[in-house]
Design a protein around this motif. Structure first.
Motif, short mmCIF file in Angstrom:
data_model
loop_
_atom_site.label_atom_id
_atom_site.label_comp_id
_atom_site.label_asym_id
_atom_site.label_seq_id
_atom_site.Cartn_x
_atom_site.Cartn_y
_atom_site.Cartn_z
N HIS A 105 0.86 -1.18 0.00
CA HIS A 105 0.00 0.00 0.00
C HIS A 105 0.90 1.23 0.00
N VAL A 106 0.88 1.99 -1.10
CA VAL A 106 1.63 3.24 -1.17
C VAL A 106 0.69 4.36 -0.77
N THR A 107 0.98 5.00 0.34
CA THR A 107 0.10 6.06 0.82
C THR A 107 0.93 7.26 1.24
N ASP A 108 0.56 8.43 0.76
CA ASP A 108 1.31 9.66 1.03
C ASP A 108 0.42 10.82 0.62
N GLU A 109 0.24 11.79 1.50
CA GLU A 109 -0.62 12.93 1.19
C GLU A 109 -0.14 13.69 -0.04
N ARG A 110 1.14 13.57 -0.35
CA ARG A 110 1.71 14.31 -1.48
C ARG A 110 1.24 13.78 -2.84
N ILE A 111 0.65 12.59 -2.86
CA ILE A 111 0.18 12.07 -4.16
C ILE A 111 -1.33 12.26 -4.34
N ALA A 112 -1.97 12.90 -3.36
CA ALA A 112 -3.41 13.15 -3.49
C ALA A 112 -3.70 14.00 -4.72
N GLY A 113 -4.68 13.59 -5.49
CA GLY A 113 -5.05 14.35 -6.68
C GLY A 113 -4.20 14.06 -7.89
N SER A 114 -3.31 13.05 -7.81
CA SER A 114 -2.48 12.72 -8.97
C SER A 114 -3.35 12.27 -10.14
N ASP A 115 -2.93 12.62 -11.35
CA ASP A 115 -3.62 12.15 -12.53
C ASP A 115 -3.05 10.79 -12.94
N VAL A 116 -3.45 10.30 -14.10
CA VAL A 116 -3.06 8.95 -14.50
C VAL A 116 -1.55 8.82 -14.67
N LEU A 117 -0.88 9.87 -15.13
CA LEU A 117 0.57 9.79 -15.33
C LEU A 117 1.30 9.77 -13.99
N GLY A 118 0.84 10.60 -13.05
CA GLY A 118 1.45 10.59 -11.72
C GLY A 118 1.23 9.27 -11.02
N THR A 119 0.01 8.72 -11.15
CA THR A 119 -0.28 7.42 -10.55
C THR A 119 0.59 6.33 -11.15
N ALA A 120 0.78 6.38 -12.47
CA ALA A 120 1.61 5.38 -13.15
C ALA A 120 3.05 5.45 -12.64
N ARG A 121 3.54 6.65 -12.39
CA ARG A 121 4.92 6.77 -11.89
C ARG A 121 5.05 6.16 -10.50
N VAL A 122 4.04 6.36 -9.66
CA VAL A 122 4.07 5.78 -8.31
C VAL A 122 4.04 4.26 -8.38
N LEU A 123 3.12 3.73 -9.17
CA LEU A 123 3.00 2.27 -9.28
C LEU A 123 4.26 1.67 -9.91
N ALA A 124 4.83 2.36 -10.90
CA ALA A 124 6.05 1.86 -11.53
C ALA A 124 7.19 1.83 -10.52
#
Length: 269
Positions: A82-101
Protein backbone atom coordinates in the motif's frame (compact mmCIF):
# COMPACT_ATOMS: atom_id res chain seq x y z
CA UNK A 1 6.99 -16.56 -11.42
CA UNK A 2 6.34 -13.25 -9.67
CA UNK A 3 3.26 -11.24 -10.64
CA UNK A 4 2.25 -7.76 -9.48
CA UNK A 5 -1.44 -6.90 -9.79
CA UNK A 6 -2.44 -3.24 -9.48
CA UNK A 7 -5.75 -2.58 -7.73
CA UNK A 8 -7.71 0.55 -6.87
CA UNK A 9 -10.22 1.55 -4.20
CA UNK A 10 -13.09 3.41 -5.90
CA UNK A 11 -16.53 4.74 -4.92
CA UNK A 12 -19.29 2.14 -5.21
CA UNK A 13 -21.12 2.57 -8.49
CA UNK A 14 -24.44 2.27 -6.69
CA UNK A 15 -23.60 5.00 -4.16
CA UNK A 16 -24.29 8.71 -4.57
CA UNK A 17 -21.15 10.54 -5.66
CA UNK A 18 -20.33 13.97 -4.29
CA UNK A 19 -17.60 16.56 -4.77
CA UNK A 20 -15.56 18.02 -1.93
CA UNK A 21 -14.70 21.73 -1.50
CA UNK A 22 -11.55 21.17 -3.59
CA UNK A 23 -13.58 19.84 -6.52
CA UNK A 24 -12.36 16.28 -6.01
CA UNK A 25 -14.53 13.21 -5.68
CA UNK A 26 -15.31 12.42 -2.04
CA UNK A 27 -13.84 9.03 -1.16
CA UNK A 28 -13.91 6.68 1.79
CA UNK A 29 -17.65 6.46 2.36
CA UNK A 30 -18.80 3.51 0.21
CA UNK A 31 -15.55 2.61 -1.52
CA UNK A 32 -14.91 -0.90 -2.86
CA UNK A 33 -12.33 -2.75 -4.95
CA UNK A 34 -12.65 -1.51 -8.53
CA UNK A 35 -14.93 -4.01 -10.25
CA UNK A 36 -12.67 -4.43 -13.29
CA UNK A 37 -9.67 -5.05 -11.02
CA UNK A 38 -11.38 -8.23 -9.81
CA UNK A 39 -10.71 -9.63 -13.29
CA UNK A 40 -7.08 -8.53 -13.00
CA UNK A 41 -6.68 -10.30 -9.67
CA UNK A 42 -8.31 -13.45 -11.05
CA UNK A 43 -5.97 -13.39 -14.08
CA UNK A 44 -2.91 -12.90 -11.89
CA UNK A 45 -3.84 -15.64 -9.41
CA UNK A 46 -4.78 -18.09 -12.19
CA UNK A 47 -1.46 -17.52 -13.99
CA UNK A 48 0.46 -17.97 -10.73
CA UNK A 49 -1.42 -21.20 -10.06
CA UNK A 50 -0.58 -22.41 -13.55
CA UNK A 51 3.11 -21.46 -13.61
CA UNK A 52 3.88 -21.49 -9.90
CA UNK A 53 4.92 -18.37 -8.02
CA UNK A 54 3.43 -15.52 -6.06
CA UNK A 55 1.09 -12.59 -6.61
CA UNK A 56 1.65 -9.21 -4.95
CA UNK A 57 -1.29 -6.78 -4.93
CA UNK A 58 -0.27 -3.10 -5.09
CA UNK A 59 -2.37 0.01 -4.60
CA UNK A 60 -1.75 3.74 -4.19
CA UNK A 61 -4.17 5.84 -2.19
CA UNK A 62 -5.28 7.09 1.24
CA UNK A 63 -5.45 4.96 4.38
CA UNK A 64 -8.66 3.13 3.52
CA UNK A 65 -7.33 2.16 0.07
CA UNK A 66 -5.68 -0.79 1.81
CA UNK A 67 -9.12 -2.44 1.72
CA UNK A 68 -8.62 -3.00 -2.03
CA UNK A 69 -5.40 -4.89 -1.28
CA UNK A 70 -7.08 -6.95 1.42
CA UNK A 71 -9.84 -7.94 -0.99
CA UNK A 72 -7.16 -9.07 -3.46
CA UNK A 73 -5.56 -11.12 -0.67
CA UNK A 74 -8.92 -12.78 -0.03
CA UNK A 75 -9.09 -13.67 -3.72
CA UNK A 76 -5.71 -15.40 -3.60
CA UNK A 77 -2.91 -12.81 -3.73
CA UNK A 78 0.03 -13.75 -1.51
CA UNK A 79 1.13 -10.32 -0.28
CA UNK A 80 0.22 -6.67 -0.60
CA UNK A 81 1.80 -3.23 -0.87
CA UNK A 82 0.00 0.00 0.00
CA UNK A 83 1.63 3.24 -1.17
CA UNK A 84 0.10 6.06 0.82
CA UNK A 85 1.31 9.66 1.03
CA UNK A 86 -0.62 12.93 1.19
CA UNK A 87 1.71 14.31 -1.48
CA UNK A 88 0.18 12.07 -4.16
CA UNK A 89 -3.41 13.15 -3.49
CA UNK A 90 -5.05 14.35 -6.68
CA UNK A 91 -2.48 12.72 -8.97
CA UNK A 92 -3.62 12.15 -12.53
CA UNK A 93 -3.06 8.95 -14.50
CA UNK A 94 0.57 9.79 -15.33
CA UNK A 95 1.45 10.59 -11.72
CA UNK A 96 -0.28 7.42 -10.55
CA UNK A 97 1.61 5.38 -13.15
CA UNK A 98 4.92 6.77 -11.89
CA UNK A 99 4.07 5.78 -8.31
CA UNK A 100 3.00 2.27 -9.28
CA UNK A 101 6.05 1.86 -11.53
CA UNK A 102 8.33 2.88 -8.66
CA UNK A 103 6.61 0.31 -6.42
CA UNK A 104 7.11 -2.39 -9.05
CA UNK A 105 10.80 -1.48 -9.39
CA UNK A 106 11.26 -1.59 -5.62
CA UNK A 107 9.63 -5.02 -5.50
CA UNK A 108 11.99 -6.02 -8.29
CA UNK A 109 14.93 -5.30 -6.00
CA UNK A 110 13.78 -8.22 -3.82
CA UNK A 111 13.11 -10.61 -6.70
CA UNK A 112 12.45 -10.08 -10.43
CA UNK A 113 8.88 -9.15 -11.41
CA UNK A 114 7.78 -11.18 -14.43
CA UNK A 115 4.37 -9.66 -15.09
CA UNK A 116 2.32 -6.62 -14.10
CA UNK A 117 -1.47 -7.04 -14.41
CA UNK A 118 -4.19 -4.37 -14.30
CA UNK A 119 -7.86 -4.08 -15.06
CA UNK A 120 -8.81 -2.36 -18.31
CA UNK A 121 -9.99 0.80 -16.49
CA UNK A 122 -11.03 2.18 -13.13
CA UNK A 123 -14.75 2.81 -12.68
CA UNK A 124 -14.21 6.28 -11.22
CA UNK A 125 -12.07 7.82 -13.96
CA UNK A 126 -12.70 5.44 -16.88
CA UNK A 127 -9.71 6.78 -18.81
CA UNK A 128 -8.33 3.26 -19.53
CA UNK A 129 -4.93 4.97 -19.86
CA UNK A 130 -3.13 3.58 -16.81
CA UNK A 131 -1.96 0.25 -18.34
CA UNK A 132 -0.23 2.05 -21.22
CA UNK A 133 1.19 4.77 -18.96
CA UNK A 134 2.49 2.09 -16.59
CA UNK A 135 4.09 0.13 -19.43
CA UNK A 136 5.77 3.31 -20.67
CA UNK A 137 7.06 4.15 -17.17
CA UNK A 138 8.44 0.62 -16.77
CA UNK A 139 9.69 0.47 -20.39
CA UNK A 140 7.96 -2.89 -20.87
CA UNK A 141 5.85 -4.28 -23.73
CA UNK A 142 2.10 -3.96 -23.17
CA UNK A 143 -0.67 -6.41 -23.95
CA UNK A 144 -3.89 -4.51 -23.31
CA UNK A 145 -7.65 -5.15 -23.34
CA UNK A 146 -7.19 -8.91 -23.22
CA UNK A 147 -10.33 -11.02 -23.34
CA UNK A 148 -8.26 -14.21 -23.33
CA UNK A 149 -4.82 -14.95 -21.86
CA UNK A 150 -2.46 -17.87 -22.46
CA UNK A 151 1.02 -18.42 -21.00
CA UNK A 152 3.53 -20.82 -22.54
CA UNK A 153 7.00 -20.83 -20.98
CA UNK A 154 7.99 -17.13 -21.06
CA UNK A 155 5.60 -16.11 -23.86
CA UNK A 156 2.30 -14.44 -22.97
CA UNK A 157 -0.36 -14.51 -25.70
CA UNK A 158 -3.62 -12.59 -25.56
CA UNK A 159 -6.77 -12.30 -27.62
CA UNK A 160 -8.64 -9.03 -27.82
CA UNK A 161 -11.70 -8.01 -29.77
CA UNK A 162 -11.53 -4.96 -32.02
CA UNK A 163 -14.94 -4.36 -33.56
CA UNK A 164 -15.89 -7.57 -35.31
CA UNK A 165 -12.32 -8.89 -35.47
CA UNK A 166 -10.15 -10.69 -32.94
CA UNK A 167 -6.49 -9.78 -32.58
CA UNK A 168 -3.89 -12.22 -31.25
CA UNK A 169 -0.83 -10.56 -29.73
CA UNK A 170 2.17 -12.03 -27.92
CA UNK A 171 5.15 -10.75 -25.93
CA UNK A 172 8.02 -12.20 -23.98
CA UNK A 173 8.00 -11.61 -20.24
CA UNK A 174 8.41 -9.29 -18.45
CA UNK A 175 5.39 -7.35 -19.70
CA UNK A 176 2.33 -5.35 -18.66
CA UNK A 177 -1.08 -6.98 -19.15
CA UNK A 178 -4.54 -5.47 -18.85
CA UNK A 179 -7.68 -7.60 -18.97
CA UNK A 180 -11.33 -6.88 -19.69
CA UNK A 181 -14.34 -8.24 -17.84
CA UNK A 182 -14.61 -10.90 -20.57
CA UNK A 183 -11.27 -12.46 -19.65
CA UNK A 184 -12.53 -14.55 -16.73
CA UNK A 185 -15.06 -14.97 -13.96
CA UNK A 186 -13.57 -13.63 -10.71
CA UNK A 187 -13.63 -16.11 -7.85
CA UNK A 188 -15.68 -15.35 -4.77
CA UNK A 189 -13.59 -15.86 -1.61
CA UNK A 190 -14.93 -18.41 0.87
CA UNK A 191 -14.65 -18.14 4.64
CA UNK A 192 -11.34 -20.01 4.71
CA UNK A 193 -9.81 -17.65 2.15
CA UNK A 194 -11.04 -14.61 4.07
CA UNK A 195 -9.47 -15.84 7.30
CA UNK A 196 -6.21 -16.79 5.56
CA UNK A 197 -5.98 -13.30 4.04
CA UNK A 198 -5.79 -11.75 7.51
CA UNK A 199 -2.42 -13.45 8.05
CA UNK A 200 -0.86 -12.18 4.84
CA UNK A 201 1.43 -9.18 5.05
CA UNK A 202 0.68 -5.71 3.67
CA UNK A 203 3.74 -3.47 3.37
CA UNK A 204 3.26 0.30 3.71
CA UNK A 205 5.44 2.64 1.62
CA UNK A 206 5.49 6.39 1.06
CA UNK A 207 7.21 8.53 -1.59
CA UNK A 208 10.46 8.60 0.34
CA UNK A 209 10.57 4.80 0.37
CA UNK A 210 10.17 4.87 -3.42
CA UNK A 211 12.74 7.65 -3.98
CA UNK A 212 10.01 9.81 -5.48
CA UNK A 213 9.17 13.44 -4.86
CA UNK A 214 6.24 15.63 -5.77
CA UNK A 215 6.65 18.01 -8.67
CA UNK A 216 7.48 20.95 -6.41
CA UNK A 217 10.24 19.22 -4.47
CA UNK A 218 13.01 19.88 -6.98
CA UNK A 219 12.08 23.55 -7.23
CA UNK A 220 12.42 23.77 -3.44
CA UNK A 221 15.93 22.35 -3.57
CA UNK A 222 14.90 18.75 -3.03
CA UNK A 223 16.81 15.80 -4.44
CA UNK A 224 16.73 15.23 -8.18
CA UNK A 225 14.63 12.10 -8.14
CA UNK A 226 11.59 10.95 -10.08
CA UNK A 227 8.58 13.20 -9.58
CA UNK A 228 4.88 12.57 -9.22
CA UNK A 229 1.81 14.73 -9.13
CA UNK A 230 -0.87 15.88 -11.50
CA UNK A 231 0.19 17.12 -14.92
CA UNK A 232 -3.33 18.41 -15.39
CA UNK A 233 -5.40 20.84 -13.34
CA UNK A 234 -9.15 20.90 -12.74
CA UNK A 235 -10.25 24.50 -13.24
CA UNK A 236 -13.86 24.04 -12.22
CA UNK A 237 -16.18 21.25 -11.07
CA UNK A 238 -19.86 21.19 -10.22
CA UNK A 239 -22.36 18.52 -9.16
CA UNK A 240 -24.53 17.07 -11.90
CA UNK A 241 -27.92 18.86 -12.01
CA UNK A 242 -30.78 16.96 -10.43
CA UNK A 243 -33.00 15.06 -12.84
CA UNK A 244 -36.29 16.73 -13.62
CA UNK A 245 -39.61 14.94 -13.80
CA UNK A 246 -40.62 13.58 -17.17
CA UNK A 247 -43.76 14.38 -19.09
CA UNK A 248 -46.60 11.88 -19.02
CA UNK A 249 -48.57 11.52 -22.26
CA UNK A 250 -52.12 10.28 -21.90
CA UNK A 251 -53.09 8.15 -24.89
CA UNK A 252 -56.26 9.51 -26.38
CA UNK A 253 -55.53 8.12 -29.81
CA UNK A 254 -52.70 10.47 -30.75
CA UNK A 255 -50.02 9.47 -28.20
CA UNK A 256 -47.75 8.18 -30.96
CA UNK A 257 -47.90 11.50 -32.78
CA UNK A 258 -47.22 13.41 -29.54
CA UNK A 259 -44.21 11.19 -28.78
CA UNK A 260 -42.83 11.67 -32.29
CA UNK A 261 -43.30 15.44 -32.00
CA UNK A 262 -41.48 15.43 -28.65
CA UNK A 263 -38.52 13.53 -30.10
CA UNK A 264 -38.29 15.89 -33.06
CA UNK A 265 -38.64 18.97 -30.85
CA UNK A 266 -35.77 17.85 -28.61
CA UNK A 267 -33.63 16.73 -31.55
CA UNK A 268 -33.59 13.13 -30.36
CA UNK A 269 -34.15 11.74 -33.87
Amino acid sequence: MRIVVCVKHVPDLQAERTLGPDGRLVRGEDDVLNELDENAVEAAVSLAEQAGGEVVAVTAGPDDAVDAVRRALQMGADAGVHVTDERIAGSDVLGTARVLAAAVRKLGEEAPVDLVVTGMASMDGLTAMLPSALAAALELPQLTLASGVRLEDRTLTITRTIGEADEVLAAELPAVLSVTDQANEPRYPNFRAIMAAKKRRVTIWDLDDLALATTGAEADGGPEVGTVGAGTQVLTAAPRPARTAGRIITDSGDAGAQLAAYLVENKLV
